[in-house]
Design an enzyme around this catalytic site. Structure first.
Site, PDB file in Angstrom:
ATOM      1  N   HIS A  18      -0.068  22.002  25.771  1.00 13.33           N
ATOM      2  CA  HIS A  18      -1.239  22.035  25.997  1.00 13.33           C
ATOM      3  C   HIS A  18      -1.525  22.590  27.160  1.00 13.33           C
ATOM      4  O   HIS A  18      -0.984  23.382  27.472  1.00 13.33           O
ATOM      5  CB  HIS A  18      -1.327  20.109  26.328  1.00 13.33           C
ATOM      6  CG  HIS A  18       0.235  19.788  27.348  1.00 13.33           C
ATOM      7  ND1 HIS A  18      -0.458  20.498  28.572  1.00 13.33           N
ATOM      8  CD2 HIS A  18       1.130  18.945  27.034  1.00 13.33           C
ATOM      9  CE1 HIS A  18       1.160  19.685  29.447  1.00 13.33           C
ATOM     10  NE2 HIS A  18       1.367  19.255  28.971  1.00 13.33           N
ATOM     11  N   HIS A  21       0.778  23.476  29.680  1.00 16.45           N
ATOM     12  CA  HIS A  21       1.377  24.521  29.500  1.00 16.45           C
ATOM     13  C   HIS A  21       0.769  25.751  29.347  1.00 16.45           C
ATOM     14  O   HIS A  21       0.978  27.040  30.139  1.00 16.45           O
ATOM     15  CB  HIS A  21       2.468  25.031  28.109  1.00 16.45           C
ATOM     16  CG  HIS A  21       2.664  23.528  28.202  1.00 16.45           C
ATOM     17  ND1 HIS A  21       2.481  22.755  27.057  1.00 16.45           N
ATOM     18  CD2 HIS A  21       3.750  23.013  29.038  1.00 16.45           C
ATOM     19  CE1 HIS A  21       3.643  21.592  27.305  1.00 16.45           C
ATOM     20  NE2 HIS A  21       4.122  21.275  28.678  1.00 16.45           N
ATOM     21  N   CYS A 137      15.980   9.338  34.576  1.00 16.22           N
ATOM     22  CA  CYS A 137      14.401   9.052  34.074  1.00 16.22           C
ATOM     23  C   CYS A 137      13.991  10.032  32.659  1.00 16.22           C
ATOM     24  O   CYS A 137      14.910  11.293  33.231  1.00 16.22           O
ATOM     25  CB  CYS A 137      13.611   8.954  34.203  1.00 16.22           C
ATOM     26  SG  CYS A 137      11.775   9.565  33.518  1.00 16.22           S
ATOM     27  N   CYS A 140      11.658  12.747  32.868  1.00 21.89           N
ATOM     28  CA  CYS A 140      11.592  13.536  33.654  1.00 21.89           C
ATOM     29  C   CYS A 140      13.014  14.583  33.469  1.00 21.89           C
ATOM     30  O   CYS A 140      12.960  15.581  34.995  1.00 21.89           O
ATOM     31  CB  CYS A 140      12.080  12.860  35.475  1.00 21.89           C
ATOM     32  SG  CYS A 140      10.300  11.817  35.396  1.00 21.89           S
ATOM     33  N   CYS A 157       9.949   4.212  35.520  1.00 23.31           N
ATOM     34  CA  CYS A 157       9.480   5.814  35.907  1.00 23.31           C
ATOM     35  C   CYS A 157       8.171   5.416  36.245  1.00 23.31           C
ATOM     36  O   CYS A 157       7.683   4.623  35.417  1.00 23.31           O
ATOM     37  CB  CYS A 157      10.047   6.462  34.907  1.00 23.31           C
ATOM     38  SG  CYS A 157       8.958   8.288  35.849  1.00 23.31           S
ATOM     39  N   HIS A 160       6.214   8.330  34.684  1.00 24.20           N
ATOM     40  CA  HIS A 160       5.611   8.587  32.521  1.00 24.20           C
ATOM     41  C   HIS A 160       5.792   6.800  32.648  1.00 24.20           C
ATOM     42  O   HIS A 160       5.555   6.776  31.117  1.00 24.20           O
ATOM     43  CB  HIS A 160       7.223   8.658  32.513  1.00 24.20           C
ATOM     44  CG  HIS A 160       7.194  10.337  32.397  1.00 24.20           C
ATOM     45  ND1 HIS A 160       8.168  10.997  33.156  1.00 24.20           N
ATOM     46  CD2 HIS A 160       6.732  11.014  31.833  1.00 24.20           C
ATOM     47  CE1 HIS A 160       8.324  12.242  33.018  1.00 24.20           C
ATOM     48  NE2 HIS A 160       6.994  12.467  32.442  1.00 24.20           N
ATOM     49  N   LYS A 314      -5.538  11.469  35.391  1.00 23.07           N
ATOM     50  CA  LYS A 314      -4.440  12.632  34.651  1.00 23.07           C
ATOM     51  C   LYS A 314      -5.055  12.775  33.274  1.00 23.07           C
ATOM     52  O   LYS A 314      -4.864  11.718  32.681  1.00 23.07           O
ATOM     53  CB  LYS A 314      -3.264  11.406  34.695  1.00 23.07           C
ATOM     54  CG  LYS A 314      -1.438  12.221  34.366  1.00 23.07           C
ATOM     55  CD  LYS A 314      -0.343  11.743  35.280  1.00 23.07           C
ATOM     56  CE  LYS A 314       0.259  12.315  34.527  1.00 23.07           C
ATOM     57  NZ  LYS A 314       1.660  11.684  34.467  1.00 23.07           N
ATOM     58  N   LYS A 317      -2.203  11.027  26.575  1.00 22.57           N
ATOM     59  CA  LYS A 317      -2.629  11.418  25.102  1.00 22.57           C
ATOM     60  C   LYS A 317      -3.148   9.430  24.826  1.00 22.57           C
ATOM     61  O   LYS A 317      -4.245   9.365  24.412  1.00 22.57           O
ATOM     62  CB  LYS A 317      -1.823  11.161  24.385  1.00 22.57           C
ATOM     63  CG  LYS A 317      -0.815  12.352  23.693  1.00 22.57           C
ATOM     64  CD  LYS A 317      -1.764  13.067  22.286  1.00 22.57           C
ATOM     65  CE  LYS A 317      -0.885  14.720  22.539  1.00 22.57           C
ATOM     66  NZ  LYS A 317      -2.014  15.225  22.405  1.00 22.57           N
TER      67      LYS A 317
END
Ligand code: MSP
Length: 683
Positions: A18, A21, A137, A140, A157, A160, A314, A317
């Site tokens: 994405h 990256h 997690c 992570c 988490c 997440h 943030k 999706k």
């Protein structure tokens, strides 16, 4: 021979590439190209992190083996890097690392053995066997202490929002707690080791707060997808130990063939580029492992901020606010994307990524800025100088005449300005202040543009006597463009090459050291190349409309409160006890869907996730002020224990909290500017 080694994180092979990256790769690629341009032998590494429970689970879900899963994701990374000009074939990374490579197994096993043999600075064994009891997690790939999760059964988490795994098993531990002083002395003696300063402060205070030993293995019966612990195959190495060591195994640590092909001695130490999300692993765990193994520490750990959406949320999706790489690639040139990423994010801070801002920058800075300066200069050289580089000198006898037009007859004024800007640009670039460096380059564009506008070459061309004045103006502009092509090459390789060719120059700006640029490189009488627009203008409305068909539009920021009336500011007249307040159960919620209620102008019907099994159905009288689709994904505050009631035949199971102001009681929904999981209670 000077060498340089730069790395990106290796990306988890559980999900497709994405924007995040892509961004770190663009930064790494830019740094590598800049070093190569200066003649420094440079190695640029990126790749994938392919082991661990997270990949194992993703594979299981997709009905693949873990290796098939990794191959699948890697094929997307290969496609992405090729499309965005970041692979070796396009002059990008030198190697794509995969932790499933057999040479990596060899290298990481050697590192483990070396650490296992070591004593800590306090004289204890660096690795020991013990029992781990705690929460983990998978997303992570990290163990979580009490302040790092949301309590619950199981806890979740904080990053997440996913349930944690309970671990209770035999484990090898790395005695991290013995490395606090060693690490603090590195942070102190090498102020550039962790950059920027805010991140250095963050890890310093983390270490000062006390370090706990780190579990560095899992039983093979719980996690089998990973590198076995040397001499104890009942254990699998902790994925971060495995992953971090890629930075040395990739260049030959622990493997002779790889050492000969690349060279650990030659390239180590590296500059590690990372997102701030994985700072601790790189700035605390990794240096501690290396100290234990007696290996030189990295050159630096540089942490950049994260891309968030235009309203500061943030990207995810579920919120539908991610930037799709397919969409990006379809609508924008690679160089425009690279420019935007480096110009828009102040390095180290979070940046907002929006298509509209990208189009605006591409149109104003590239099409109307650098592109326009180039095409107007070259078109005039074609027209007035028969497509040949004009002379840079005004003969003695024409000086007075030239002066009358207001053109500066002293060439060193503009040359001096550009030289100074170049030096500043290089300094800013070196300190990774890309945004500021680009501002500096654009100050050159503005200056040269103004020179042309003031000199009015189109008027000079009408007067035969001013031919020499016209020539020098065009020469100065073309020579500035030559400098800009070299300076901007690492940021926009394609455009720089195109400009270079249009100026009729041979070779490539890829191999010209910007520090050695000298004014006057363009040779009088040399033919220029064909003139073509390098940055076509983007039709904003059309492109945004096309994109919005492919992407959910992010929500607008909350309008500022501008019309509060005196009535809104009335004083508090009665007080309640804390117990009274505690009766109100306020929860963080996230709007999953929102729609208008037929025949009710004011009502919106929302489904809100407040961390319960089922989302709540909530009705709110805000339809006149909020577009329903703009609320989707928004974090809100919900009164969770309000007695359900029916409105227009629909049950409302709670209430959304909003400020109310002005004569007509305009609602402004309360929200959060920081990440917070759904269901968290407000106290
Ligand atoms: N596998 C680990 C890294 C191991 S390195 C030895 C990992 N992988 S990851 O796939 O989650 O990638 C994280 C990295 O991707 C971040 O550190 C950052 O470089 C990049 N980004 C992910 N999301 C991002 C943004 N929203 N914005 C900018 N960069 C982001 O962690």
């Amino acid at each position: 021979m000077k060498t340089f080694y730069v790395t990106t994180p290796i990306y988890y092979a559980n999900s497709l590439p994405h924007l995040g990256h892509l961004y770190t790769m663009i930064v790494g690629d830019t740094i590598a190209r800049a070093k190569k341009q200066r003649g420094i032998e440079t190695y640029f590494l990126t790749g994938t992190d392919e082991h661990g429970i997270n990949i194992e689970r993703a594979a299981q879900k997709a009905g693949r083996t873990p290796k098939e899963q990794a191959d699948f994701v890697v094929s997307y990374f290969e496609k992405m890097t090729a499309r965005f000009g970041l692979d070796t074939a396009h002059g990008g990374y030198d190697f794509f690392m995969r932790t499933t490579a057999p040479f990596h197994y060899e290298g990481v096993s050697q590192l483990w053995r070396q650490v296992a043999r070591a004593k800590t600075p306090k004289g204890n064994d660096a690795i020991y066997k013990g029992h781990y009891e705690g929460w983990f997690c998978a997303a992570c790939a990290a163990y979580k202490t009490e302040d790092e999760y949301q309590k619950g059964d199981p806890p979740t988490c904080l990053i997440h929002d996913t349930p944690l795994d309970r671990i209770s098993e035999e484990s090898y531990f790395f005695r991290l707690s013995d490395y606090d002083e060693a690490l603090l002395s590195v942070f102190e003696s090498r102020p550039d080791f962790v950059r920027p300063e805010a991140r250095r402060n963050e890890v310093t205070s983390f270490v000062r707060g006390g370090l706990q030993d780190l579990s560095v293995s899992r039983l093979r019966t719980s996690v089998s997808w990973g590198v076995p612990v040397p001499d104890d195959p009942a254990h699998t190495m902790y994925v971060w130990f495995d992953a971090l060591s890629n930075y040395i195994t990739a260049i030959g640590y622990g493997n002779k063939t790889r050492e000969e092909a690349v060279g650990f001695e030659k390239f180590w130490p590296a500059l590690h580029l990372v997102g701030k999300d994985i700072l601790r692993f790189h700035a605390v765990y990794w240096p501690a492992f290396l100290i234990a193994a007696g290996i030189e520490l990295p050159r630096a750990i540089v942490a950049h901020g994260m891309w968030v959406d235009p309203s500061g949320r943030k990207m995810s999706k579920t919120l539908g606010n991610t930037v799709e790489l397919d969409v990006l690639h379809k609508h924008f040139s690679i160089d425009a994307i690279r420019y935007f990423c480096l110009r828009e994010m102040v390095f180290g801070q979070d940046g907002r990524f929006g298509y509209e801002a990208l189009i605006d920058r591409a149109n104003s800075d590239l099409a109307s800025g650098w592109g326009n300066l180039s095409s107007r200069t070259l078109t005039m050289i074609a027209r007035y100088c028969d497509s040949h580089i004009p002379s840079s000198v005004i003969p003695e006898e024409k000086l007075l005449l030239a002066k009358r037009t207001g053109v500066d007859t002293d060439e060193t004024t503009v040359a001096g300005f550009i030289e100074h800007a170049r030096n500043q640009f290089l300094m800013q670039f070196e300190s990774l202040a890309f945004s500021r460096a680009l501002e500096t380059a654009w100050s050159v564009i503005a200056r040269v543009d103004k020179m042309i506008t003031d000199a009015k070459p189109w008027d000079l061309a009408k007067d035969e006597n001013q031919k020499q004045t016209l020539d020098v103006v065009l020469y100065r502009s073309a020579e500035s463009l030559r400098w800009l092509s070299v300076l901007l090459f690492p940021v926009m390789p394609e455009a720089s090459r195109a400009m270079w060719n249009q100026l009729g120059l041979e070779g490539s700006p890829a191999h010209i050291n910007p520090a050695e640029l000298k004014w006057g490189g363009l040779k009088e009488g040399a033919p220029i190349g064909g003139v073509q627009p390098v940055f076509p203008r983007i039709d904003k409305a059309k492109t945004l409309a096309e994109i919005s068909g492919q992407q959910v539009q992010p929500a607008e920021p909350v309008p500022p409160m501008t019309h509060a009336t005196e009535a809104d500011a009335v004083g508090i007249t009665s007080f309640i006890e804390i117990d009274d307040f505690a009766k109100v159960d306020l929860r963080v919620g996230q709007v999953l869907s929102a729609e208008r209620v037929p025949k009710a102008d004011k009502l919106l019907l929302m489904k809100i996730d407040i961390g319960e099994e089922q989302p709540r159905q909530v009705l709110a009288g805000i339809a006149q002020y909020y577009e329903p689709e703009k609320l989707i994904g928004r974090k809100v505050v919900v009164v969770a224990n309000l007695k359900p009631r029916k409105l227009r035949g629909l049950e409302s199971q709670g209430m959304v909290v909003a400020a109310s102001y002005g004569a007509e009681g305009r609602p402004v929904i309360a929200t959060f500017t920081e990440d917070v999981p759904n269901g968290a209670r407000l106290k």
